[in-house]
Design a protein around this motif. Structure first.
Motif, PDB file in Angstrom:
ATOM      1  N   LEU A  57      78.720  30.582  -0.364  1.00 44.00           N
ATOM      2  CA  LEU A  57      78.026  29.707  -1.037  1.00 44.00           C
ATOM      3  C   LEU A  57      77.603  29.913  -2.546  1.00 44.00           C
ATOM      4  CD1 LEU A  57      77.331  26.614  -0.905  1.00 44.00           C
ATOM      5  CD2 LEU A  57      75.007  27.112   0.035  1.00 44.00           C
ATOM      6  N   ALA A  58      77.200  31.127  -2.534  1.00 42.25           N
ATOM      7  CA  ALA A  58      76.527  31.619  -3.593  1.00 42.25           C
ATOM      8  C   ALA A  58      77.661  31.977  -4.620  1.00 42.25           C
ATOM      9  CB  ALA A  58      75.665  32.802  -3.470  1.00 42.25           C
ATOM     10  N   ALA A  59      79.010  32.384  -4.121  1.00 42.40           N
ATOM     11  CA  ALA A  59      80.125  32.540  -4.990  1.00 42.40           C
ATOM     12  C   ALA A  59      80.739  31.390  -5.694  1.00 42.40           C
ATOM     13  CB  ALA A  59      81.132  33.515  -4.208  1.00 42.40           C
ATOM     14  N   PHE A  60      80.974  30.269  -4.705  1.00 43.11           N
ATOM     15  CA  PHE A  60      81.158  29.105  -5.286  1.00 43.11           C
ATOM     16  C   PHE A  60      80.309  28.390  -6.033  1.00 43.11           C
ATOM     17  CE2 PHE A  60      81.530  24.428  -4.204  1.00 43.11           C
ATOM     18  CZ  PHE A  60      82.771  24.248  -4.734  1.00 43.11           C
ATOM     19  N   SER A  61      79.091  28.424  -5.933  1.00 41.60           N
ATOM     20  CA  SER A  61      78.134  27.935  -6.931  1.00 41.60           C
ATOM     21  C   SER A  61      78.316  28.608  -8.236  1.00 41.60           C
ATOM     22  CB  SER A  61      76.480  28.036  -6.296  1.00 41.60           C
ATOM     23  OG  SER A  61      76.391  29.431  -6.181  1.00 41.60           O
ATOM     24  N   PHE A  62      78.646  29.905  -8.246  1.00 41.89           N
ATOM     25  CA  PHE A  62      78.898  30.685  -9.681  1.00 41.89           C
ATOM     26  C   PHE A  62      80.065  30.141 -10.164  1.00 41.89           C
ATOM     27  CE2 PHE A  62      75.614  33.838  -8.624  1.00 41.89           C
ATOM     28  CZ  PHE A  62      75.120  33.954  -9.643  1.00 41.89           C
ATOM     29  N   THR A  63      81.117  29.879  -9.500  1.00 37.47           N
ATOM     30  CA  THR A  63      82.289  29.320  -9.959  1.00 37.47           C
ATOM     31  C   THR A  63      82.111  28.138 -10.551  1.00 37.47           C
ATOM     32  OG1 THR A  63      83.563  30.579  -8.237  1.00 37.47           O
ATOM     33  CG2 THR A  63      84.640  28.987  -9.324  1.00 37.47           C
ATOM     34  N   LEU A  64      81.397  27.341  -9.908  1.00 34.37           N
ATOM     35  CA  LEU A  64      80.988  25.988 -10.620  1.00 34.37           C
ATOM     36  C   LEU A  64      80.263  26.155 -11.879  1.00 34.37           C
ATOM     37  CD1 LEU A  64      80.361  23.616  -7.589  1.00 34.37           C
ATOM     38  CD2 LEU A  64      82.582  23.675  -8.821  1.00 34.37           C
ATOM     39  N   ILE A  65      79.329  26.938 -11.856  1.00 31.87           N
ATOM     40  CA  ILE A  65      78.400  27.071 -13.008  1.00 31.87           C
ATOM     41  C   ILE A  65      79.314  27.551 -14.220  1.00 31.87           C
ATOM     42  CG2 ILE A  65      76.372  27.982 -13.885  1.00 31.87           C
ATOM     43  CD1 ILE A  65      75.194  28.105 -11.149  1.00 31.87           C
ATOM     44  N   PHE A  66      79.862  28.497 -14.272  1.00 31.89           N
ATOM     45  CA  PHE A  66      80.624  29.206 -15.283  1.00 31.89           C
ATOM     46  C   PHE A  66      82.072  28.739 -15.686  1.00 31.89           C
ATOM     47  CE2 PHE A  66      77.505  32.331 -13.838  1.00 31.89           C
ATOM     48  CZ  PHE A  66      76.508  32.347 -14.937  1.00 31.89           C
ATOM     49  N   GLY A  67      82.647  28.062 -14.670  1.00 30.81           N
ATOM     50  CA  GLY A  67      83.951  27.560 -14.690  1.00 30.81           C
ATOM     51  C   GLY A  67      84.276  26.070 -14.484  1.00 30.81           C
ATOM     52  N   GLY A  68      83.452  25.491 -14.365  1.00 29.26           N
ATOM     53  CA  GLY A  68      83.432  24.075 -13.721  1.00 29.26           C
ATOM     54  C   GLY A  68      83.533  22.935 -14.764  1.00 29.26           C
ATOM     55  N   GLY A  69      83.462  23.442 -16.032  1.00 28.57           N
ATOM     56  CA  GLY A  69      83.534  22.277 -17.029  1.00 28.57           C
ATOM     57  C   GLY A  69      81.955  21.938 -17.284  1.00 28.57           C
ATOM     58  N   PRO A  70      82.048  20.618 -18.052  1.00 25.25           N
ATOM     59  CA  PRO A  70      80.591  20.307 -18.661  1.00 25.25           C
ATOM     60  C   PRO A  70      79.665  19.835 -17.505  1.00 25.25           C
ATOM     61  CG  PRO A  70      82.212  18.807 -18.921  1.00 25.25           C
ATOM     62  CD  PRO A  70      83.014  19.836 -18.605  1.00 25.25           C
ATOM     63  N   TYR A  71      80.072  19.541 -16.238  1.00 19.78           N
ATOM     64  CA  TYR A  71      79.389  18.928 -15.243  1.00 19.78           C
ATOM     65  C   TYR A  71      79.122  20.179 -14.251  1.00 19.78           C
ATOM     66  CZ  TYR A  71      79.818  14.580 -17.509  1.00 19.78           C
ATOM     67  OH  TYR A  71      79.917  13.696 -18.378  1.00 19.78           O
ATOM     68  N   GLY A  72      79.836  21.337 -14.157  1.00 15.00           N
ATOM     69  CA  GLY A  72      79.883  22.386 -13.362  1.00 15.00           C
ATOM     70  C   GLY A  72      78.596  22.810 -13.080  1.00 15.00           C
ATOM     71  N   ALA A  73      77.719  22.957 -14.002  1.00 14.21           N
ATOM     72  CA  ALA A  73      76.262  23.450 -14.091  1.00 14.21           C
ATOM     73  C   ALA A  73      75.435  22.534 -13.052  1.00 14.21           C
ATOM     74  CB  ALA A  73      75.605  23.936 -15.180  1.00 14.21           C
ATOM     75  N   VAL A  74      75.768  21.194 -13.350  1.00 19.03           N
ATOM     76  CA  VAL A  74      74.808  20.092 -12.792  1.00 19.03           C
ATOM     77  C   VAL A  74      74.901  20.313 -11.187  1.00 19.03           C
ATOM     78  CG1 VAL A  74      74.355  17.615 -12.309  1.00 19.03           C
ATOM     79  CG2 VAL A  74      74.692  18.561 -14.556  1.00 19.03           C
ATOM     80  N   ALA A  75      76.366  20.470 -10.636  1.00 17.67           N
ATOM     81  CA  ALA A  75      76.854  20.585  -9.188  1.00 17.67           C
ATOM     82  C   ALA A  75      76.502  22.008  -8.691  1.00 17.67           C
ATOM     83  CB  ALA A  75      78.247  20.140  -9.056  1.00 17.67           C
ATOM     84  N   GLY A  76      76.504  22.961  -9.760  1.00 16.27           N
ATOM     85  CA  GLY A  76      76.441  24.587  -9.237  1.00 16.27           C
ATOM     86  C   GLY A  76      74.981  24.793  -8.901  1.00 16.27           C
ATOM     87  N   LEU A  77      74.222  24.367  -9.631  1.00 15.90           N
ATOM     88  CA  LEU A  77      72.789  24.945  -9.781  1.00 15.90           C
ATOM     89  C   LEU A  77      72.069  24.427  -8.174  1.00 15.90           C
ATOM     90  CD1 LEU A  77      71.136  24.324 -13.127  1.00 15.90           C
ATOM     91  CD2 LEU A  77      71.734  26.572 -12.210  1.00 15.90           C
ATOM     92  N   PRO A  78      72.217  23.074  -7.849  1.00 18.43           N
ATOM     93  CA  PRO A  78      71.537  22.948  -6.589  1.00 18.43           C
ATOM     94  C   PRO A  78      72.180  23.838  -5.505  1.00 18.43           C
ATOM     95  CG  PRO A  78      72.222  20.858  -7.687  1.00 18.43           C
ATOM     96  CD  PRO A  78      72.895  21.972  -8.517  1.00 18.43           C
ATOM     97  N   LEU A  79      73.489  23.875  -5.326  1.00 20.81           N
ATOM     98  CA  LEU A  79      74.072  24.781  -4.360  1.00 20.81           C
ATOM     99  C   LEU A  79      73.759  26.247  -4.362  1.00 20.81           C
ATOM    100  CD1 LEU A  79      77.946  23.422  -4.640  1.00 20.81           C
ATOM    101  CD2 LEU A  79      76.141  22.953  -3.002  1.00 20.81           C
ATOM    102  N   PHE A  80      73.495  26.702  -5.483  1.00 21.53           N
ATOM    103  CA  PHE A  80      73.145  27.978  -5.797  1.00 21.53           C
ATOM    104  C   PHE A  80      71.515  27.927  -5.195  1.00 21.53           C
ATOM    105  CE2 PHE A  80      70.692  31.390  -8.221  1.00 21.53           C
ATOM    106  CZ  PHE A  80      71.601  32.530  -7.726  1.00 21.53           C
ATOM    107  N   CYS A  81      70.706  27.151  -5.539  1.00 22.70           N
ATOM    108  CA  CYS A  81      69.335  27.206  -4.811  1.00 22.70           C
ATOM    109  C   CYS A  81      69.662  26.982  -3.199  1.00 22.70           C
ATOM    110  CB  CYS A  81      68.652  26.053  -5.364  1.00 22.70           C
ATOM    111  SG  CYS A  81      68.244  26.199  -7.321  1.00 22.70           S
ATOM    112  N   ALA A  82      70.491  26.194  -2.851  1.00 20.65           N
ATOM    113  CA  ALA A  82      70.497  25.944  -1.437  1.00 20.65           C
ATOM    114  C   ALA A  82      71.116  27.389  -0.729  1.00 20.65           C
ATOM    115  CB  ALA A  82      71.601  25.008  -1.097  1.00 20.65           C
TER     116      ALA A  82
END
Length: 474
Positions: free
Chosen positions: A274-299
């Protein structure tokens, strides 16, 4: 107007006279008898030829009768000569007939105040309870048939009717029932035990006790007697010659060991994924990747924190059970995360404190930053078992150096040495297995949680067996 401090005034309606202070002259007030308002004015004193008497100067005694208005309930008072006449209420103007005064009945003295009264004993005058019971007059208990009130009456009232003091119901008094004494059979006498010749002849020497002179016995007798004492004691696990390398089969076969090992491994793999997937969204998920990746990283962080608390509770349980010499696990921690916080604090303080010397050593020597992690791991490998056992011995997470643990380093140097060798080999083997999985395929690192959790369980089992060795010595 008089010059005295008080003056006499008179109500113009009911002609009642009063004495008031002289400074109230000219003010309006309300008569307490007829409730009519009037202005306070002094009344001239009557002149007489004879000397003034105190009785003449005193205001006449007026007896008033109280009545409540029949409409609004206002309290009114009237004179005796107004009894039977209507009185107008000053609030609602309703007329109410003044009733005659009620005769004041003489207050009756309670029956309990008549006759012999109760008194308290003083000091040594207090008799024994058995003496009071013997002096108590005989009585017959009577239960009221209506309300159940219990009263005691003299035996002379048997056959008559006793009136209940609560409900006035009459209940016929019956004789006191007699309880038949139970027949316990003939008295039994204990016969002395029969001692035969075989029983009188001792087949083995008596077990050592403080009544015997133990020092006067030979070495063989001492050893034999002490072995018999140990046999009669409560069964306890016996310390093997090599406690660190024995009992592993029974430990692995204990109920709950393998399921918890695999469960914690899957839990850790899920947190890492889950942490690896959230990092992928934050740094490579486009403009909305951080919005979806930060909650997953906190979880993922929250799940990892719960995983650490559960691991700490299980690790402390393994150390405790192993320190008591148990080959099998007999108890496991609860599933309530709040109960894990205490064990997590114990492990966290010991881990951080044991890694601090290595970190400070790297900083002081000016070594390259790549050696920081190695220095911290080496420092933890040396100091963590000492600090963890010290905190458990003192029942405080901040007692990191106890004399009993430090003293065992010299007394049981061989056991400590074997522990450090086995734990070091375990760490090297774990690093090689994890590195091999990463070299074969990076996704296989998700499976690395299985050897990591297994190595941690083996380490804490070794630490518990080491604590058993120190505990038996103490």
């Amino acid at each position: 107007m008089t010059t005295d401090a008080t003056i006499r005034t008179q109500c113009p309606s009911c002609q009642a006279k009063f004495r008031v202070a002289s400074e109230h002259v000219g003010r309006r007030t309300r008569c307490p008898g007829c409730r009519q308002a009037f202005e306070i004015q002094p009344v001239a004193q009557s002149k007489s030829n004879g000397p003034k008497s105190n009785k003449a100067d005193a205001p006449p005694e007026v007896t008033y009768v109280g009545v409540n208005c029949r409409l609004c309930g206002t309290r009114m008072y009237g004179r005796l000569d107004q009894v039977g006449k209507p009185m107008k209420c000053p609030d609602c103007d309703t007329e109410t007939t003044l009733p005659p005064p009620k005769p004041t009945a003489k207050q009756a003295v309670p029956a309990a105040m008549l006759g012999e009264q109760y008194e308290l004993y003083e000091g040594d005058d207090q008799p024994w309870g058995i003496t009071l019971a013997a002096a108590q007059a005989e009585s017959v208990p009577v239960h009221c048939e209506l309300c159940g009130t219990l009263q005691h009456v003299p035996p002379e009232m048997v056959g008559s009717v006793a009136v209940c003091p609560d409900c006035d119901h009459g209940t016929r008094v019956h004789p006191k029932p007699t309880t038949a004494k139970k027949d316990l059979g003939p008295d039994l006498e204990l016969e002395p035990p029969t001692v035969t010749e075989e029983m009188a002849t001792p087949t083995a020497p008596p077990v050592y006790s403080r009544l015997h002179d133990f020092e006067s016995l030979s070495d063989e007798d001492k050893e034999e007697r002490m072995s018999r004492v140990a046999t009669n004691r409560k069964a306890r696990p016996q310390m093997p010659r090599l406690p660190l390398v024995t009992g592993w089969g029974a430990f692995l076969r204990s109920p709950g060991v393998v399921p918890r090992w695999l469960g914690l491994s899957v839990w850790l793999s899920g947190c890492i994924a889950l942490a690896a997937f959230s990092f992928t969204l934050i740094f490579g998920g486009g403009p909305y990747g951080a919005v979806a990746g930060l909650p997953l990283f906190c979880a993922a962080g929250a799940m990892l924190g719960l995983w650490y608390g559960c691991c700490a509770a299980i690790a402390m349980t393994v150390i405790t059970e192993s320190s008591e010499g148990n080959d099998k696990m007999t108890a496991w921690p609860t599933i309530n995360p709040i109960d894990w916080m205490g064990e997590a604090l114990y492990m966290m303080v010991a881990a951080l404190a044991s890694a601090a010397p290595g970190y400070l050593l790297v900083l002081v020597t000016g070594a390259h930053s790549i050696f920081v992690l190695g220095g911290m791991l080496a420092s933890a490998w040396v100091f963590y078992p000492i600090m963890q056992l010290s905190s458990l011995e003192a029942s405080s997470p901040f007692a990191l150096a106890m004399p009993g643990v430090l003293g065992s380093l010299g007394e049981w140097f061989g056991t400590w040495g074997r522990f450090y060798i086995l734990s070091g080999l375990l760490a090297v083997a774990t690093v090689l297995v994890v590195g091999g999985l990463g070299w074969l395929s990076p996704p296989l690192l998700l499976v690395a949680s299985v050897p990591i959790v297994g190595a941690a369980g083996v380490y804490f089992r070794l630490l518990g067996r080491l604590a058993w060795r120190i505990r038996e010595d103490s």
